[in-house]
Structures are given as C-alpha cells and as structure tokens.
Design a protein around this motif. Structure first.
Motif, PDB file in Angstrom:
ATOM      1  N   GLN A 200       0.811  -1.137   0.001  1.00  0.00           N
ATOM      2  CA  GLN A 200       0.010   0.077   0.026  1.00  0.00           C
ATOM      3  C   GLN A 200       0.842   1.360   0.024  1.00  0.00           C
ATOM      4  N   ALA A 203       1.801   2.289  -3.213  1.00  0.00           N
ATOM      5  CA  ALA A 203       0.685   3.034  -4.286  1.00  0.00           C
ATOM      6  C   ALA A 203       0.784   4.323  -4.175  1.00  0.00           C
ATOM      7  N   ASP A 204       0.480   5.273  -5.146  1.00  0.00           N
ATOM      8  CA  ASP A 204       0.544   6.598  -5.177  1.00  0.00           C
ATOM      9  C   ASP A 204      -0.823   7.093  -4.519  1.00  0.00           C
ATOM     10  N   THR A 205      -0.921   7.804  -3.653  1.00  0.00           N
ATOM     11  CA  THR A 205      -2.089   8.221  -2.774  1.00  0.00           C
ATOM     12  C   THR A 205      -2.316   9.597  -3.364  1.00  0.00           C
ATOM     13  N   GLN A 206      -3.595   9.375  -4.294  1.00  0.00           N
ATOM     14  CA  GLN A 206      -3.992  10.934  -4.881  1.00  0.00           C
ATOM     15  C   GLN A 206      -4.534  11.685  -3.575  1.00  0.00           C
ATOM     16  N   LEU A 225     -13.982  14.126  -4.245  1.00  0.00           N
ATOM     17  CA  LEU A 225     -14.324  13.370  -5.230  1.00  0.00           C
ATOM     18  C   LEU A 225     -15.019  14.311  -6.571  1.00  0.00           C
ATOM     19  N   LEU A 228     -11.796  14.582  -8.241  1.00  0.00           N
ATOM     20  CA  LEU A 228     -11.355  13.581  -8.911  1.00  0.00           C
ATOM     21  C   LEU A 228     -12.324  13.012 -10.049  1.00  0.00           C
ATOM     22  N   LEU A 229     -13.560  12.960  -9.819  1.00  0.00           N
ATOM     23  CA  LEU A 229     -14.521  12.510 -10.639  1.00  0.00           C
ATOM     24  C   LEU A 229     -15.022  13.474 -11.631  1.00  0.00           C
ATOM     25  N   ILE A 246     -16.369   4.953  -3.829  1.00  0.00           N
ATOM     26  CA  ILE A 246     -15.069   5.496  -3.986  1.00  0.00           C
ATOM     27  C   ILE A 246     -14.741   6.224  -2.909  1.00  0.00           C
ATOM     28  N   ARG A 249     -13.589   4.205  -0.061  1.00  0.00           N
ATOM     29  CA  ARG A 249     -12.395   3.428  -0.097  1.00  0.00           C
ATOM     30  C   ARG A 249     -11.136   4.353  -0.045  1.00  0.00           C
ATOM     31  N   LEU A 250     -11.210   5.368  -0.803  1.00  0.00           N
ATOM     32  CA  LEU A 250     -10.143   6.421  -0.637  1.00  0.00           C
ATOM     33  C   LEU A 250      -9.791   6.770   0.905  1.00  0.00           C
ATOM     34  N   GLN A 252     -10.291   4.597   3.388  1.00  0.00           N
ATOM     35  CA  GLN A 252     -10.071   3.732   3.807  1.00  0.00           C
ATOM     36  C   GLN A 252      -8.458   3.483   3.738  1.00  0.00           C
ATOM     37  N   LYS A 253      -8.065   3.742   2.266  1.00  0.00           N
ATOM     38  CA  LYS A 253      -6.668   3.734   2.035  1.00  0.00           C
ATOM     39  C   LYS A 253      -5.794   4.451   2.627  1.00  0.00           C
TER      40      LYS A 253
END
Lengths: 466, 335
Positions: A200, A203-206, A225, A228-229, A246, A249-250, A252-253
């Motif tokens: 983890q 991973a690139d954390t946006q 969001l 991002l979206l 989404i 999860r962001l 959570q990451k």
C-alpha cells in the motif's frame, strides 16, 4: 480406483438409514438435491479459489459442476420458496471434491447432514447440535467432545480496532498461526508488513496530494471526489460502484497506511482469544472480559452463545469445550460454529450458523444453520434400528423455550417426530398443535398434560391421528 | 501413414492477413484455389497442406492432432493448454498485444491489483454480490486474479465488444486483449499498471504426438522452419557496403574488425575496386553484415576509418549453420 466392498456398502447404508431416521425425529425432511449444478453456485459460497477442486465441465456454454457439498444447493432451492419460509431439510449422498494430494478413489465421498433455513436463535443452534450429537449416541458413540466457537462474536470484537476490512481478513486468515510454536504474533506481523502495508505504501495516494494542495484541512470526501470525478473528462461508466463507494475506499486507503498500532493491538487480542480453550464455566467469564462494558451487541452475542450452551448442558451434554478461535471457515459462518471431535481430535461432525449465504445466493435475507457428519470417520468408529409416523409441533416463546425443548426430547424418545417453532413465526397457523402454558404443561387440543402424564399425551396424540 | 504435414492458419481476424504476409516474406506464398475453401498449399514446400480455421480453432485443431502445426496467438495457447501442444516458436514478430485488467476510469481509488482486491471484497460486503469480470480468457483471468488474492468474483464470458460491458452494465471490469489501449480508453476504461496478464504475439505451435509419429514428415517441417528462421534472422541484419581507400586489404579489414559491430558475422569482405582511372586505384569495397540496431553506429565507424558511399540493404534471409528452431523442436520431441 477401488470401490467399497458390499459389506462396507451395507454398513454405510445402515448408518445412513439410522441417521436419517434420527434427523426425521427432529422434523427434518429428506430432500433430494441435484448431482450437477452451475459451478458459480459453489464458487459464490466458497470463493473462486476452489475451482480447481471442483469437477467441472462445460455444456452449451454453461460451466457445470458435480456437487462438492449440499449447503449451496439447499440455499438455492430455498430461494424459490415464498419469503419467510422455514425449512428443515436433511440430505445424504455422494459429493465430489478433489482435495489435493488425495488418491483417485477419494474424489467421491459420502455426506449426510441437515440445514435449517428461515429461522435464527440459540434454541435452533442448540437443536442442530443436539441432533448431531444424538445421531452419534444412537450409534453408541459416546467418547467425544463438542468444541464450540463463535465467528460472529470474534469478528465483532475485532471491529473494536477499526481495521481495514482487508487487514481484518488477513488476520483471520492467519488465525491458526497462533497454534504453532514457530509462528504466532511476530510471524503474522511480518507477513502483514510484506503483504499489506508494504504494497500500500508503494501505491500513489492521490488523496494525500490533494490534501497537500488544499492545505491543512480535514478530509472532505465530497470535495475530493468533485475534483477527482470530473465527469467531463472521466465519463460516467461507474461499473457497479457509486461515488460513495469510491469515497469510502479513498478514506480507507489513507487510514490503512497508519493502522500499524491498531494491528498490533488486534494481534494481542487474537493471541489472547486463541488461548481460551476450556469448559464453558471457565471460558465464558474470560470471554466476557474481552467485551467492553457499553457494548450491547457484544453482550447480546455472548448471551446468545451462553443460552445455546445452557440448553445443551440441560440435556446432559457435558463434554463441551469452548474454543472461541475454532477456525471453521470464518469467511462463511456468521455465528456459533462447532465440531464434534473424538479423543484423537478427529472430526465426527461439524457446522454452524451462516446467516449471509441466502442473501448472497438468492438475494433475500434468511438466517440459516446446518451441519454435516464426517461419514468416513463415523464408519470407522460406529459399530453398526422406523420412520416416525406421528408428528407434533410445539410452539415456544423466549420464556418457555427450555421447557419446550425438554418436552420435545422426551416425546422423541417415544419415537415420535417433534418440531419446535417460535410462537411469533407466521408459518405456524393450523399446523401448530401444542403449546406450553405458564405452568410448563403441554396443552394439546385443549387438554393440559403435566410432565408426569407423558404417556397419556402420547396415547391421545396417536389416537387423534388414527 | 501419410507423410503430409498439415499447417493450420487463421482464416479471419486480426492476425489472418498479417500471417499471410509473414509467410510471403518467408518465401512461402499461400496458394488457395478458392477463397471460400478452407484448404490450401504452400507451393514452395511439397508435402505440406494448409487448413484455414478461426484463430481459436487453430489451437483446437493442433491440440487434437488434426493439424501438425499451427500459427495463432500465444494468448490463446496459454488459455487453452493441452498435453500434446507445444510452442515451437513464440515470437514470429507480429500480432503484438497484451492481455490486461482494465477498470472504469471513474474508479480513481483503484491504482493497482491490491486496490482491486479490496474492491472485490467491498462488492461482497456492501453489495452482497461478486465483482463481475467480463472476459473471453477465463483460464488466464482466473489464475491471475487468484495470484493477486482476489477469490470472490464472477467471470462473465463474452465473445465480442467486451470493452462495453461496464457501460452496458453486465460486468464491472474487463480482462481483454489490447494493442494500443485506444479502444479501452474510448470506452472509459483504464489499464492497471500491474494488471498485464500476458504479452502475446503470433506463435508457431505443434502437436508433439503426431509429429513424433511422423518422422518422415519432419523433413518437411525442417524445410518450413528453415524458411521461417532464415526470414526472421534476415530481418535483424543489413548488408552494408562502402568504399574505403587503402593499399592493403588486411589493414582495412583490421580497422573494421576493431569495432565489434562492424566485424561482420565471420569477418569483413574486402575487395579491390578496379578503377577506371589511376586516381582511384587504391580503393576497396567492403561488405559486412550488420545488426539493424547497430546500423547507425556502423556507418559512423566506417566513416571514421575513411569509408564513403556507404550503402545498406536489408537482408531477406540469413541461414545459419542449422535452423535453431528445428533443433529446438527435435529436443522437445526427444529426438
């Protein structure tokens, strides 16, 4: 490939006939299930990784499989019934699964078991266990221990640590490591570092970048969001997920990157949890110590478990060992789980509660509990007597459940089939034939019977059906 | 028992025409008497029949022994393994593509397969269903997903327009072949950087059982593989000629051999130029074989040692001491 001898076949058929008869006493109807089903049915229950253990073939574009077990098929059949149906089904027959390393003649095994779908509660958990044990006793198998765990309580207590679901699953998957001297907490922590945290961090954390751009403010998922979206650029293909999915999860990451302290605490808990392995008198106070004082749900789960054990104890089942970390497929069971083990720790039978499978397979909620005997082991141990003709249903309430169970056990000893149903269940209507009154008497067709008048009740019952 | 060798070729699809071009470039023009028929020949090789099939059926026909050899995509060979199926040459140099995992662009939280594993669990927990994966490559997809700890998914088998599956709603993600990624992007899908399952190109496959049972036919196979090896080797080389002034050819050869990229396969050929006038009487023409990747550096070195009028011609064939592919095939057949 070797085949069982005629004597072995006869022995097995006799054993199966006795177990069928025994389960019929509890109101479990014998149901025939298909040998062949769509493979997805079994993969939905167990996960796709068992695909190589199934005997599959393709026909007219569908992937079909020989059944490896009965539960998934039973649940699927239940899905075709009206909502709120309650079923007690028993099954027996060959099942087919390729357990790696076994000789060719072990691809096919004989299985016998039962499922109760549509009702929940400790009374019915106890019923399943009493039935499983009763079947063994009927074969004069008395040297065994009932080992019990509770997947639901374990997962609930693990939620104290607010771990990411993936981390939680990883910990549960490695639960058995605590039983090995060369593994344990440090071993699991190392694996977590390699498998989860390390990956983890790469991973690139946006999320972090956006936070940096936005300044030192708390995470605002809607704002993130929106940026991002950008649907003008990214289109509207959501592939079955929502913006909320989404966003969740962001967050959570980002949490996962900082959850090492919670993981260590969770490992401490699981280590202590795994050490509990004692009689219910000794184990339950220890387990209660894990539950926070204000945790109503945890307390209720433990109380339910205790009710189940008390019911068992009242019916003379004293060979009970509480082992909360009993790791029967934690991904599938949701409540109490059990195994009936010999002195050599061989499993004679096992099962538990699985309240989510009906929803996964059929799309509707229904609690369920079941078990299966390990026929091969039974055949080795058992030294190898009519379908009951009269059936009676006794309805019970939370207040008189113990008395109802007691009546049922005594009536079954007279070779009469008895079903127990909770009084508030809508399925009862004209089928309900007996109730327990406030004095603990059985009331049947407006006549009351005390405990001393069991024979009179049986005579009246049999007279009413002739 | 016939000694004929049957070669299965794709009759339609992305690699059908490139296969015909490839064989033509190997000096093996296809003869198909009737465009609607499924059989043909290679006039350059007697003893070989052609069988035209759909690209997936090429694998089946070779697997069951109907065809001894076949040309098809390596992705299909990996998807439909068979005990008798062997890969004779896995890089024919065309039909390049990748089998990849692609997710909707809008899944901004999914950056790699670890994230996808989380999402698969989320589907089960929050939506009470499995992640749906549209693909025609069920075997490869399944193995790859398991290897990345993704065990709860449903494969939706689809034969065409797989990229549209998430938009149409019958799948959540896709596993599909891509060459440039354009079709995926146009369908609002994004490749995961660690989601490349396999790289593929056109490959030559064979059935080891029927090849082993046809020893006389192996001579036909050798001729066929000589053409292929010769053509594939040839693509890697240029023949370079140049004029260099010098009295002694040995000195010129020495200067060329100093640089490993201009020393040729065995050594340079240095021939005197018979000049028309006396001013050019000390000139020689050199001929060397140079790898295509070394062409620019070779020209620079030739210039540096006094070379001029440098010509480079791509080679059509380079036949080495033996067909390496045939030698490898014999090993696979234990001969």
């Amino acid at each position: 490939m070797s085949f069982p001898s005629i004597e072995q076949n006869q022995h097995r058929n006799q054993l199966v006939a006795k177990l069928r008869h025994h389960m019929a006493l509890y109101g479990y109807q014998s149901v025939e299930l298909p040998f062949i089903e769509e493979a997805d049915l079994f993969l939905t229950r167990a996960g796709d990784q068992i695909i190589n253990r199934l005997f599959t073939f393709e026909r007219f574009g569908k992937q079909l499989s020989l059944r490896p077990e009965f539960t998934a098929s039973a649940v699927y059949r239940y899905g075709n019934l009206p909502d709120d149906s309650i079923v007690r089904w028993q099954f027996d027959g060959p099942v087919f699964i390729d357990i790696e390393g076994q000789a060719a003649n072990h691809y096919q095994n004989y299985s016998i078991g039962a499922e109760l779908i549509g009702m929940g509660g400790p009374v019915l958990d106890a019923e399943i266990m009493l039935m499983a044990i009763g079947g063994l006793k009927a074969q004069h198998i008395t040297n065994f221990t009932l080992v019990m765990g509770h997947i639901g309580l374990m997962r609930h207590l693990l939620s104290y640590f607010s771990l990411d679901k993936r981390t939680e699953r990883f910990l549960l998957h490695h639960l058995t490591a605590f039983n090995h001297a060369d593994q344990g907490k440090a071993h699991i922590l190392q694996k977590i570092e390699q498998a989860l945290i390390g990956q983890q961090r790469k991973a690139d954390t946006q999320l972090t970048e956006i936070q940096q751009d936005s300044g030192p403010v708390e995470v605002n998922t809607a704002r993130i969001l929106d940026s991002l979206l950008d649907f003008d650029n990214r289109g509207t293909t959501m592939g079955g997920r929502t913006r909320e999915d989404i966003a969740r999860r962001l967050v959570q990451k980002q949490k996962r990157a900082n959850e090492l302290p919670q993981i260590v605490d969770a490992l401490d808990f699981l280590e202590q949890w795994s050490l509990v392995n004692a009689s219910h008198d000794e184990a339950f106070p220890v387990i209660a110590g894990f539950i926070k004082a204000d945790d109503v749900i945890g307390a209720a789960l433990l109380a339910e478990w205790q009710t189940t054990v008390n019911l068992l104890a009242q019916h003379g089942i004293d060979q009970i060992r509480i082992s909360p970390a009993l790791s029967r497929d934690w991904d599938y069971y949701t409540g109490s789980v059990f195994e009936i083990q010999t002195d050599n720790r061989e499993t004679l039978a096992g099962g538990g509660r699985y309240d989510e499978l009906v929803s996964l397979i059929c799309g509707k909620d229904a609690p369920a509990v079941g078990f299966a005997y390990t026929v091969d082991t039974l055949l080795r141990i058992a030294k190898v007597g009519v379908t009951p003709q009269t059936a009676v249903t006794i309805t019970y309430t939370d207040q008189n459940s113990e008395q109802a169970t007691h009546w049922a056990m005594r009536i079954r000893q007279a070779n009469i089939s008895v079903q127990l149903l909770p009084q508030m269940t809508s399925a009862i209507s004209e089928d309900a034939s007996a109730i327990i009154n406030q004095d603990g008497h059985l009331v049947f067709k407006n006549k009351s019977y005390s405990a001393d008048h069991l024979n009179a009740f049986i005579n009246d019952l049999q007279g009413s059906t002739t | 028992m016939t000694n004929q060798i049957t070669l299965a070729l794709p009759s339609k699809g992305v690699i059908a025409e490139p296969t015909a071009s490839f064989l033509r470039d190997c000096g093996l023009r296809i003869h198909k008497p009737n465009a609607r028929q499924y059989t043909g020949t290679l006039p350059a090789i007697s003893g070989m029949d052609l069988l035209f099939q759909r690209v997936k059926d090429v694998v089946y026909k070779v697997s069951d022994g109907t065809a001894h050899l076949g040309i098809t995509g390596l992705d299909l060979v990996h998807e439909y393994p068979h005990d008798d199926l062997i890969v004779i040459h896995d890089r024919l140099g065309y039909g390049h593509c990748q089998l990849v995992v692609a997710v909707p662009e809008s899944w901004v939280d999914v950056e790699n397969m670890v994230d996808l594993a989380d999402v698969a669990l989320d589907f089960r927990q929050y939506k009470q269903r499995n992640l749906r994966v549209a693909t025609t490559y069920t075997h490869l997809a399944r193995r790859f997903l398991h290897a990345h700890d993704i065990h709860h998914f449903t494969l939706v088998k689809a034969e065409g327009a797989i990229e549209a599956a998430p938009t149409l709603g019958y799948a959540d993600i896709v596993i599909d072949l891509t060459q440039t990624g354009t079709t995926l992007r146009e369908n609002r899908l994004r490749l995961l950087p660690d989601g490349v399952i396999t790289w593929s190109q056109a490959s030559l496959i064979g059935n080891q059982r029927v090849l082993q049972n046809n020893p006389e036919g192996l001579e036909t196979v050798r001729t066929f593989l000589e053409h292929i090896d010769g053509a594939l080797q040839g693509r890697r080389y240029y023949q370079v000629t140049a004029n260099i002034e010098g009295d002694k050819p040995e000195v010129i050869a020495q200067k060329l051999a100093q640089n490993p990229i201009t020393k040729g396969l065995k050594g340079p050929t240095v021939a005197p130029i018979y000049a028309v006038d006396s001013d050019n009487s000390h000139w020689h023409m050199i001929t060397i074989t140079v790898k295509d990747s070394d062409l620019s550096n070779a020209v620079e070195h030739i210039r540096a040692i006094g070379g001029t009028q440098c010509n480079a011609v791509p080679l059509r064939y380079v036949f080495m001491e033996e067909s390496a592919t045939f030698a490898n095939l014999l090993q696979q057949l234990n001969r």
